[in-house]
Write a protein that holds these residues in place. Structure first.
Motif, short mmCIF file in Angstrom:
data_model
loop_
_atom_site.label_atom_id
_atom_site.label_comp_id
_atom_site.label_asym_id
_atom_site.label_seq_id
_atom_site.Cartn_x
_atom_site.Cartn_y
_atom_site.Cartn_z
N UNK A 68 0.79 -1.21 0.05
CA UNK A 68 0.20 0.05 0.00
C UNK A 68 0.81 1.22 0.13
N UNK A 69 0.68 2.21 -0.95
CA UNK A 69 1.39 3.31 -1.07
C UNK A 69 0.54 4.40 -0.74
N UNK A 70 0.91 5.46 0.12
CA UNK A 70 -0.03 6.50 0.49
C UNK A 70 0.61 7.96 -0.05
N UNK A 71 0.24 8.53 -1.48
CA UNK A 71 0.87 9.25 -2.20
C UNK A 71 0.23 10.69 -1.85
N UNK A 72 0.89 11.67 -1.63
CA UNK A 72 0.41 12.96 -1.31
C UNK A 72 -0.07 13.79 -2.90
N UNK A 89 8.58 15.19 -0.71
CA UNK A 89 7.59 14.67 -0.16
C UNK A 89 7.45 13.50 0.50
N UNK A 90 6.94 13.10 1.48
CA UNK A 90 6.96 11.92 2.26
C UNK A 90 5.89 10.90 1.77
N UNK A 109 10.59 8.66 0.03
CA UNK A 109 10.41 9.85 -1.10
C UNK A 109 10.52 9.59 -2.27
N UNK A 110 9.98 10.00 -3.29
CA UNK A 110 10.31 9.53 -4.79
C UNK A 110 10.04 11.12 -5.45
N UNK A 111 11.01 10.99 -6.46
CA UNK A 111 10.98 12.37 -7.51
C UNK A 111 11.09 11.92 -8.89
N UNK A 112 10.26 12.28 -9.79
CA UNK A 112 10.81 12.44 -11.21
C UNK A 112 12.05 13.08 -11.45
N UNK A 133 0.38 14.71 -8.39
CA UNK A 133 1.13 14.16 -7.21
C UNK A 133 2.12 15.21 -6.80
N UNK A 134 2.27 15.23 -5.40
CA UNK A 134 3.04 16.32 -4.80
C UNK A 134 4.46 15.56 -4.76
N UNK A 135 5.65 16.04 -5.10
CA UNK A 135 6.93 15.56 -5.08
C UNK A 135 7.84 16.49 -4.16
#
Length: 392
Positions: A146-150, A172-173, A376-379, A156-158
């Motif tokens: 399960x991923x909770x993405x802001x 972003x967490x 966290x993740x970022x394109x 999507x908030x990065x």
């Protein structure tokens, strides 16, 4: 002499946790690569720049480390219980193979965001503002994550102020929940024991906790193999003899865990199992020069990935650490001080990480029902990746 021109394939280069990888939507891959097999593997090898006898992956998207030699293929899920299917390929740097035997926990942090951005999930699960809950089917190990993405203004908030040791800039967490993370169909402890004597001919016999959770992992006591657990990459990776010993121990552990039948099989199964060593909490300097204090952690852990000491901690190995830590009597639990707990704080080469886990006994066997961590993740780049047209 004529040469086949390059072709271009839609792709996105993303940092997820302390890893980076090239992400693809299954339906956008060339037809021959939409199914498992030699064509798909050949494509991913060429995209990443492998096999590279120079070990640099100069002619591809890879970064010449296990953390940056990764590929991800996502597709819409046809299951009512999941939103997206996630397939992970660990690309060997110097050998011509892609290892599909396990998950990448770090890149998991980017799966939900990519799926939302590519329209692979039902738009109804994405709020205008708030948190999108993405149910991921991890196809390599057949587990739910399960991923909770802001989400901000429907996107999507990065960016954010969440800091992750091993990653230079805040973002972003993203909270990740690994449900029933025991890997495979059998027991979480495949030998039936919390601690085994692992005999490795020509090297020695070592106490070992072998666990299938997050990713199959062999845990050793640091002091028993001549280390403190506070080593940084150069201390291990610049020592070919040490790396060879670790690989031999890993191969024998893989046999004990039932993952392979013969030692030579370990050569083409480098992604799993992982091998790690633990010790009690102690002060040390991280790779960035940051002081890690014993009072802020429960234990120290160092883990190897694809034959080298990892610069931080693999996400799936963090799940294995938390799962072993909450089960009284494992080497990880004992290094952390023993007893019952529902989370663990450990020191790794780049700093610290806190991971929660829930465990219970069923019919006399320990089962971890959930492991939780924040990443966290970022394109980093999106568009097309190009490869010669005769690649596959």
């Amino acid at each position: 002499m004529s040469h086949v021109p390059q072709i271009k394939i839609p792709a996105t280069y993303i940092r997820g946790g302390t890893s980076k990888g090239v992400f693809f939507s299954l339906e956008e891959l060339p037809q021959a690569c939409q199914v498992p097999g030699p064509a798909r593997d050949a494509l991913l090898l060429r995209v990443i720049g492998s096999p590279d006898p120079y070990g640099k992956q100069i002619d591809g998207m890879g970064g010449a480390t296990s953390s940056t030699s990764k590929s991800v293929i996502l597709s819409k899920s046809d299951s009512p219980d999941h939103d997206v299917n996630y397939l992970f390929g660990q690309v060997s740097i110097d050998k011509p193979f892609v290892d599909w035997s396990g998950n990448c926990g770090n890149l998991t942090a980017a799966v939900g965001a990519f799926a939302i951005s590519k329209g692979l999930v039902d738009p109804s699960i994405v709020p205008e503002n708030g948190m999108a809950t993405v149910r991921i089917w991890q196809a390599n190990i057949e587990k739910t994550i399960i991923a909770r993405v802001p989400i901000t203004n429907g996107e999507v908030q990065e960016t954010g102020d969440f800091e992750l040791d091993g990653v230079t800039f805040p973002a972003a967490e993203v909270q990740i929940e690994f449900m029933d993370p025991a890997d495979g169909e059998g027991s979480m402890f495949p030998t039936g024991n919390l601690v085994d004597d692992l005999e490795v001919p020509g090297i020695g016999t070592f106490k070992a906790t072998m666990i299938n959770a997050g990713i199959p992992t062999i845990f050793l006591n640091a002091e028993e193999i001549g280390y403190t657990g506070t080593e940084l990459q150069d201390a291990i990776n610049s020592d070919p003899a040490a790396l060879a010993r670790f690989e031999t121990i890993r191969a024998h552990g893989a046999i004990r865990m039932g993952l392979i039948k013969e030692l030579k099989e370990a050569e083409s199964r480098q992604h799993t199992p992982k091998i790690a060593f633990v010790n009690g909490a102690t002060d040390y300097l991280s790779s960035s020069g940051k002081q890690v204090k014993a009072e802020d952690i429960d234990l120290v852990v160092r883990a190897l990935s694809m034959g080298k000491l990892h610069h931080a901690m693999m996400g799936t190995a963090a799940v294995a650490i938390s799962a072993a830590a909450v089960v009284p009597g494992t080497l990880v639990n004992l290094a952390a001080g023993g007893g019952e707990r529902n989370f663990v704080r450990f020191g790794h080469p780049s700093g610290t990480l806190r991971v929660g886990a829930e465990a219970e006994q069923r019919d006399g066997e320990w089962v971890v029902t959930k492991a939780i961590m924040s990443r966290s993740a970022r394109v980093l780049m999106e568009g097309w990746v190009r490869v010669p047209g005769d690649t596959f």
